[in-house]
Design a protein around this motif. Structure first.
Motif, short mmCIF file in Angstrom:
data_model
loop_
_atom_site.label_atom_id
_atom_site.label_comp_id
_atom_site.label_asym_id
_atom_site.label_seq_id
_atom_site.Cartn_x
_atom_site.Cartn_y
_atom_site.Cartn_z
N THR A 19 0.84 -1.20 0.00
CA THR A 19 0.00 0.00 0.00
C THR A 19 0.87 1.25 0.00
O THR A 19 0.59 2.22 -0.71
CB THR A 19 -0.91 0.01 1.25
N ALA A 20 1.93 1.19 0.80
CA ALA A 20 2.85 2.33 0.87
C ALA A 20 3.50 2.58 -0.48
O ALA A 20 3.67 3.72 -0.89
CB ALA A 20 3.92 2.07 1.93
N LEU A 21 3.83 1.48 -1.16
CA LEU A 21 4.45 1.61 -2.48
C LEU A 21 3.49 2.24 -3.48
O LEU A 21 3.88 3.07 -4.29
CB LEU A 21 4.87 0.23 -2.99
N LYS A 22 2.22 1.83 -3.39
CA LYS A 22 1.21 2.39 -4.30
C LYS A 22 1.05 3.89 -4.03
O LYS A 22 1.01 4.69 -4.96
CB LYS A 22 -0.13 1.67 -4.08
N GLN A 23 1.03 4.23 -2.73
CA GLN A 23 0.91 5.64 -2.36
C GLN A 23 2.11 6.42 -2.89
O GLN A 23 1.98 7.54 -3.38
CB GLN A 23 0.85 5.74 -0.83
N SER A 30 2.62 13.33 -9.01
CA SER A 30 2.45 14.76 -8.84
C SER A 30 3.81 15.46 -8.82
O SER A 30 3.93 16.59 -9.31
CB SER A 30 1.67 15.05 -7.57
N GLU A 31 4.82 14.79 -8.26
CA GLU A 31 6.16 15.38 -8.24
C GLU A 31 6.71 15.52 -9.65
O GLU A 31 7.39 16.50 -9.97
CB GLU A 31 7.09 14.51 -7.40
N ALA A 32 6.40 14.53 -10.48
CA ALA A 32 6.85 14.62 -11.88
C ALA A 32 6.25 15.86 -12.55
O ALA A 32 6.93 16.54 -13.32
CB ALA A 32 6.44 13.36 -12.63
N LEU A 34 5.45 18.61 -10.99
CA LEU A 34 6.17 19.77 -10.45
C LEU A 34 7.49 19.97 -11.20
O LEU A 34 7.85 21.10 -11.56
CB LEU A 34 6.49 19.55 -8.97
N ILE A 35 8.20 18.88 -11.42
CA ILE A 35 9.51 18.97 -12.09
C ILE A 35 9.33 19.46 -13.53
O ILE A 35 10.11 20.30 -14.00
CB ILE A 35 10.23 17.61 -12.04
N GLU A 36 8.30 18.97 -14.19
CA GLU A 36 8.06 19.43 -15.56
C GLU A 36 7.77 20.94 -15.58
O GLU A 36 8.23 21.64 -16.48
CB GLU A 36 6.89 18.67 -16.18
N ALA A 37 7.03 21.39 -14.56
CA ALA A 37 6.72 22.83 -14.48
C ALA A 37 7.99 23.63 -14.25
O ALA A 37 8.18 24.69 -14.85
CB ALA A 37 5.72 23.08 -13.36
N VAL A 38 8.87 23.11 -13.38
CA VAL A 38 10.15 23.81 -13.12
C VAL A 38 10.98 23.87 -14.39
O VAL A 38 11.56 24.91 -14.73
CB VAL A 38 10.92 23.10 -11.98
N ARG A 48 8.24 24.45 -3.93
CA ARG A 48 7.43 23.33 -3.37
C ARG A 48 8.26 22.06 -3.26
O ARG A 48 8.17 21.32 -2.29
CB ARG A 48 6.20 23.08 -4.24
N LEU A 49 9.06 21.83 -4.26
CA LEU A 49 9.95 20.65 -4.21
C LEU A 49 10.93 20.78 -3.05
O LEU A 49 11.23 19.81 -2.35
CB LEU A 49 10.73 20.51 -5.52
#
Lengths: 196, 203
Positions: A19-23, A30-32, A34-38, A48-49
């Motif tokens: 479950t932790a892995l899925k989370q 969502s982090e990806a 953020l990185i694309e936006a940066v 935010r990162l």
């Protein structure tokens, strides 16, 4: 020996870990973004990162270098990572990537300061709580790499096991084993010190 | 793993007083992140589009696919050549070889006479055609066959050339064979005489 045991426990991953892995994969998506936006030029997203990953970087550094140095290095590492962000192949692996940068930077710090006498800033503090914290931190630093890093992230930075797994890229089972064995060793060392 | 491990793991379950104390003491060292100040010149670099890394399995598969494609093309070309050959063999020619030879022989003789006279007078004959590689000539003849089958306009010229050259060749072969016969007869005549002489001597 510890590594072998950790590997054996990795094979016994339970449902909670899955479950932790899925989370972790959901958050990574969502982090990806953020990185694309940066990479597209949005600097605020990098803030935010920084908010998400600065405890991880600080914890990794604190497990290896003096506290004052760790605080200075955190900002340097994030600026360096911003310059090199375009070289990150897997956008979902920002945590492991910046963690590796932090470990390399800590090694560089020790290489450069090998010939200088290290005076621990942690011991300069007059506050008894901070002195005690510095002493415990020194004991944690004497533990094997995998345990000290996980323990610092858990006990200093206040991250939970699943959060550590999420940020470092380690499996939940591996983090759990590291926490368990690291805590056992820390207890032994603390009781030994109190006995003296 | 017991209840204390659960607390150590995700702060669920029964709290461990020792861990709580450690959290309290070590929490004073926690990082309180100041806002990140990014200097004006610091920017992420531009991503370059690079060729995706291919795993060894994919590389082997691609190589096999290329080989299979190459073989397929080669076999296809071979098959394309084969029916033409059979077609040219099975197609009845409008004029048989002997007829061609008899019909075109006078013309060919005249051409040969012309060429030999030219050599005798000027020392220069008709332009010698360079020797061609057997494969290329075969390919050329195949191509000619294809052209003859596919394009009737060119077939007339090509056929006429072919017939003329064939007639020349046949004539040359006849001349050569007649000369050989003559030489054979001349060679046999003295032997016969010797044999009789020998017989006479023996007898």
């Amino acid at each position: 020996m510890y590594e072998l045991e950790a590997t054996a426990d990795l094979l016994l991953m339970n449902g909670q870990a899955k479950t932790a892995l899925k989370q972790r994969s959901d958050d990574a998506m969502s982090e990806a973004g953020l990185i694309e936006a940066v990479l597209a030029g949005d600097r605020d997203k990098y803030g935010r990162l920084y908010g998400l990953y600065s405890p991880l970087v600080h914890g990794i550094l604190l497990a290896r270098v003096p506290r004052s140095e760790a605080e200075d290095l955190v900002q340097d590492i994030f600026l360096h990572a911003l310059k090199k962000l375009h070289t990150l192949r897997d956008l979902n692996a920002f945590g492991p990537w910046i963690g590796m940068i932090a470990r390399n930077r800590a090694m560089d710090f020790h290489r450069r300061s090998r010939e200088t006498v290290e005076v621990s800033d942690d011991l300069k503090s007059s506050d008894s709580t901070e002195n005690k914290a510095a002493e415990i931190l020194e004991i944690i630093r004497s533990l094997p790499d995998a345990y000290r890093e996980t323990l610092v992230l858990r006990l200093v930075e206040g991250m939970t096991g699943p959060e550590i797994a999420l940020r470092t890229g380690l499996t939940a089972a591996s983090v759990r084993v590291n926490l368990h064995r690291g805590m056992k060793l820390l207890r032994e060392k603390l009781s030994f010190k109190e006995g003296m | 793993m017991n209840m204390n491990d659960d607390y150590l793991w995700d702060r669920t379950g029964e709290p461990d007083p020792e861990i709580q104390e450690l959290e309290q003491v070590l929490g004073t060292l926690r990082y309180e992140a100041p806002p990140l100040e990014i200097p004006a010149g610091v920017e992420p670099g531009k991503r370059t589009v690079s060729f995706p890394r291919m795993s060894p399995a994919w590389a082997v598969a691609a190589a096999i696919a290329l080989i299979v494609m190459g073989l397929g093309i080669w076999l296809g070309m071979q098959r394309r050549d084969t029916p033409d050959r059979t077609h040219s063999i099975t197609t009845p020619s409008p004029i048989s070889n002997t007829d061609q030879a008899t019909v075109k022989a006078p013309e060919a003789v005249q051409q040969m006479k012309d060429s030999t006279s030219a050599i005798a007078t000027n020392g220069t004959g008709p332009k010698a055609t360079p020797l061609r590689h057997p494969q290329t000539t075969r390919a050329g003849s195949n191509r000619r066959r294809n052209l003859a089958v596919g394009n009737p306009a060119l077939a007339g010229n090509e056929l006429r050339e072919a017939e003329a050259s064939k007639a020349q060749l046949m004539l040359a072969l006849r001349v050569a064979s007649s000369k050989l016969n003559l030489a054979l007869k001349k060679a046999q005549a003295p032997n016969q005489g010797n044999q009789s002489q020998n017989q006479h001597r023996v007898g």
